[in-house]
Design a protein around this motif. Structure first.
Motif, PDB file in Angstrom:
ATOM      1  N   GLY A   1       0.835  -1.390  -0.085  1.00 54.67           N
ATOM      2  CA  GLY A   1      -0.011   0.051  -0.041  1.00 54.67           C
ATOM      3  C   GLY A   1       0.804   1.271   0.286  1.00 54.67           C
ATOM      4  O   GLY A   1       0.448   2.297  -0.703  1.00 54.67           O
ATOM      5  N   LEU A   2       2.050   1.182   0.711  1.00 55.78           N
ATOM      6  CA  LEU A   2       3.219   2.454   0.711  1.00 55.78           C
ATOM      7  C   LEU A   2       3.583   2.593  -0.649  1.00 55.78           C
ATOM      8  O   LEU A   2       3.805   3.567  -1.115  1.00 55.78           O
ATOM      9  CB  LEU A   2       3.925   2.230   1.715  1.00 55.78           C
ATOM     10  N   PHE A   3       3.805   1.389  -1.140  1.00 61.70           N
ATOM     11  CA  PHE A   3       4.323   1.436  -2.707  1.00 61.70           C
ATOM     12  C   PHE A   3       3.343   2.183  -3.441  1.00 61.70           C
ATOM     13  O   PHE A   3       3.790   2.853  -4.545  1.00 61.70           O
ATOM     14  CB  PHE A   3       4.722   0.035  -3.280  1.00 61.70           C
ATOM     15  N   LEU A   4       2.015   1.878  -3.581  1.00 60.78           N
ATOM     16  CA  LEU A   4       0.913   2.285  -4.080  1.00 60.78           C
ATOM     17  C   LEU A   4       0.727   3.844  -4.192  1.00 60.78           C
ATOM     18  O   LEU A   4       0.634   4.635  -4.891  1.00 60.78           O
ATOM     19  CB  LEU A   4      -0.347   1.796  -3.954  1.00 60.78           C
TER      20      LEU A   4
ATOM     21  N   ALA B   1      -4.081   4.051  -2.876  1.00 58.08           N
ATOM     22  CA  ALA B   1      -3.640   3.319  -1.805  1.00 58.08           C
ATOM     23  C   ALA B   1      -4.638   2.961  -0.892  1.00 58.08           C
ATOM     24  O   ALA B   1      -4.917   1.960  -0.127  1.00 58.08           O
ATOM     25  CB  ALA B   1      -2.400   4.210  -0.959  1.00 58.08           C
ATOM     26  N   LEU B   2      -5.615   4.279  -0.593  1.00 57.92           N
ATOM     27  CA  LEU B   2      -6.633   4.000   0.079  1.00 57.92           C
ATOM     28  C   LEU B   2      -7.658   2.789  -0.308  1.00 57.92           C
ATOM     29  O   LEU B   2      -8.230   2.221   0.568  1.00 57.92           O
ATOM     30  CB  LEU B   2      -7.263   5.407   0.425  1.00 57.92           C
ATOM     31  N   GLU B   3      -7.715   2.977  -1.661  1.00 55.77           N
ATOM     32  CA  GLU B   3      -8.826   2.205  -2.001  1.00 55.77           C
ATOM     33  C   GLU B   3      -8.401   0.558  -1.821  1.00 55.77           C
ATOM     34  O   GLU B   3      -9.081  -0.204  -1.571  1.00 55.77           O
ATOM     35  CB  GLU B   3      -8.892   2.191  -3.877  1.00 55.77           C
ATOM     36  N   PHE B   4      -6.868   0.329  -1.892  1.00 58.21           N
ATOM     37  CA  PHE B   4      -6.451  -0.936  -1.749  1.00 58.21           C
ATOM     38  C   PHE B   4      -6.322  -1.040  -0.471  1.00 58.21           C
ATOM     39  O   PHE B   4      -6.992  -2.448   0.014  1.00 58.21           O
ATOM     40  CB  PHE B   4      -4.745  -0.829  -2.219  1.00 58.21           C
ATOM     41  N   TYR B   5      -6.214  -0.387   0.633  1.00 54.97           N
ATOM     42  CA  TYR B   5      -6.252  -0.830   2.098  1.00 54.97           C
ATOM     43  C   TYR B   5      -7.643  -1.062   2.494  1.00 54.97           C
ATOM     44  O   TYR B   5      -7.810  -1.986   3.241  1.00 54.97           O
ATOM     45  CB  TYR B   5      -5.949   0.604   2.996  1.00 54.97           C
TER      46      TYR B   5
ATOM     47  N   THR C   1     -13.958   7.014  -0.370  1.00 57.46           N
ATOM     48  CA  THR C   1     -13.149   5.803   0.137  1.00 57.46           C
ATOM     49  C   THR C   1     -12.673   6.058   1.651  1.00 57.46           C
ATOM     50  O   THR C   1     -12.597   4.854   2.377  1.00 57.46           O
ATOM     51  CB  THR C   1     -12.003   5.663  -0.762  1.00 57.46           C
ATOM     52  N   LEU C   2     -12.129   7.171   2.088  1.00 57.50           N
ATOM     53  CA  LEU C   2     -11.673   7.019   3.294  1.00 57.50           C
ATOM     54  C   LEU C   2     -12.806   7.060   4.253  1.00 57.50           C
ATOM     55  O   LEU C   2     -12.562   6.322   5.508  1.00 57.50           O
ATOM     56  CB  LEU C   2     -11.162   8.643   3.360  1.00 57.50           C
ATOM     57  N   MET C   3     -13.898   7.513   3.924  1.00 56.77           N
ATOM     58  CA  MET C   3     -15.041   7.235   5.054  1.00 56.77           C
ATOM     59  C   MET C   3     -15.321   5.857   4.876  1.00 56.77           C
ATOM     60  O   MET C   3     -15.658   5.318   6.091  1.00 56.77           O
ATOM     61  CB  MET C   3     -16.307   8.103   4.495  1.00 56.77           C
TER      62      MET C   3
END
Length: 330
Positions: free
Chosen positions: A58-61, A70-74, A295-297
């Motif tokens: 996720g940090l790589f993304l 990255a947020l979508e992945f997490y 996404t964050l929500m």
């Protein structure tokens, strides 16, 4: 926003990811070549390894593609991991019903994980085709999630348990009708020669049962992640990372899983939330004034639901021990 993020999966990234995935699976097969009972220390070590991988990825993304991807992945990973924990309940039931020896459990789980990856790969590709065909695919995915949530809720309200008669599974009955099955396990062998003809071992039967349940979970989980991101690569990555660590997580949580008494209630809320997110995203494409769920929500709400489920289950467990101390003992 689900629809506005650029695609992540370049051909090079797809090739590298699949190569790494195959490499990890081969490593798992090598490690399980000599059957042995998995110690808690070994299971915790591998679980930490497989939990570190998605964090680093996720940090790589984040650095290569941006915070939204990255947020979508997490978010997708948290959704898939929560759904995969429910898989573990079924795996525990199957391994217990077939009296799988402790030293063979990890081999059964590995077959199940490989089967799940293949099935979800097929469904991910089909989902991508549906999304290219039109935004109505979001309605299909949303309907699948609402139906799944309703089924789980109906089972919970009806007092249904996770126990089931494995011998009544269609795949198991068909297999036993077609080919004879030996009475006992023969190590990691899937079939043997008995009385001059080929016979399956119970290991093959339990693997088939696990693969049959993989189909059900794949149908539920793939639309759930498409509710977080439209990018097929991110959907693939979240599924792969969630499933890779499932075998080690089984040995860590097999005694603790039964204490998550409210897990299904949490899954109902998570599936319903993503279903609403899909419906709003579809409506937003037609009527821009309709709001979408960021996404964050989504990630924050899902983490909150899982936290409340864990806390409520711990409180319920403590009360059960206080009122019925004899039932809490193994």
């Amino acid at each position: 926003m689900v629809a506005t993020t650029p695609a992540v999966g370049s051909p090079a990234l797809w090739t590298t990811s699949i190569a790494v995935l195959v490499g990890l699976l081969v490593l798992d097969f090598v490690l399980t070549r000599r059957p042995h009972a998995v110690s808690l220390r070994e299971a915790v070590g591998w679980s930490m390894f497989y939990l570190t991988l998605p964090v680093v990825f996720g940090l790589f993304l984040w650095g290569a593609y941006g915070s939204e991807q990255a947020l979508e992945f997490y978010t997708g990973f948290v959704v898939e991991k929560s759904l995969s924990v429910d898989n573990l309940f079924v795996f525990i039931m199957l391994l217990a019903a077939f009296a799988v020896p402790a030293e063979l459990a990890q081999r059964v789980l590995l077959f199940g994980i490989v089967g799940a990856l293949v099935l979800r790969g097929v469904l991910i590709a089909l989902g991508a085709v549906l999304l290219q065909a039109g935004t109505w695919a979001f309605l299909v995915f949303g309907a699948v999630l609402f139906l799944t949530a309703a089924r789980i809720l109906r089972e919970e309200l009806g007092g249904a348990t996770r126990e089931r008669d494995v011998s009544k599974m269609r795949s198991v009955r068909l297999l036993r009708l077609l080919i004879p099955v030996t009475d006992e396990y023969r190590g990691t062998r899937l079939w043997v020669r008995a009385d001059g003809r080929c016979a399956l071992t119970p290991l093959t039967v339990v693997v088939v049962a696990v693969l049959a349940t993989d189909v059900v979970f794949a149908v539920d989980s793939v639309p759930a992640v498409y509710g977080v991101t439209e990018d097929p690569y991110l959907v693939f990555a979240t599924n792969a990372f969630a499933l890779l660590g499932l075998r080690a997580l089984y040995f860590v949580l097999q005694s603790a899983l039964s204490q998550l008494v409210y897990l299904n209630h949490g899954l109902v809320l998570i599936l319903a939330l993503i279903g609403v997110k899909l419906m709003l995203h579809w409506a937003h494409g037609l009527w821009p004034t309709v709001p979408e769920i960021p996404t964050l929500m989504s990630l924050a709400v899902i983490v909150l639901i899982l936290g409340v489920v864990t806390l409520a289950s711990a409180i319920a467990r403590r009360r059960a021990i206080r009122h019925f101390p004899s039932r809490s003992r193994p």
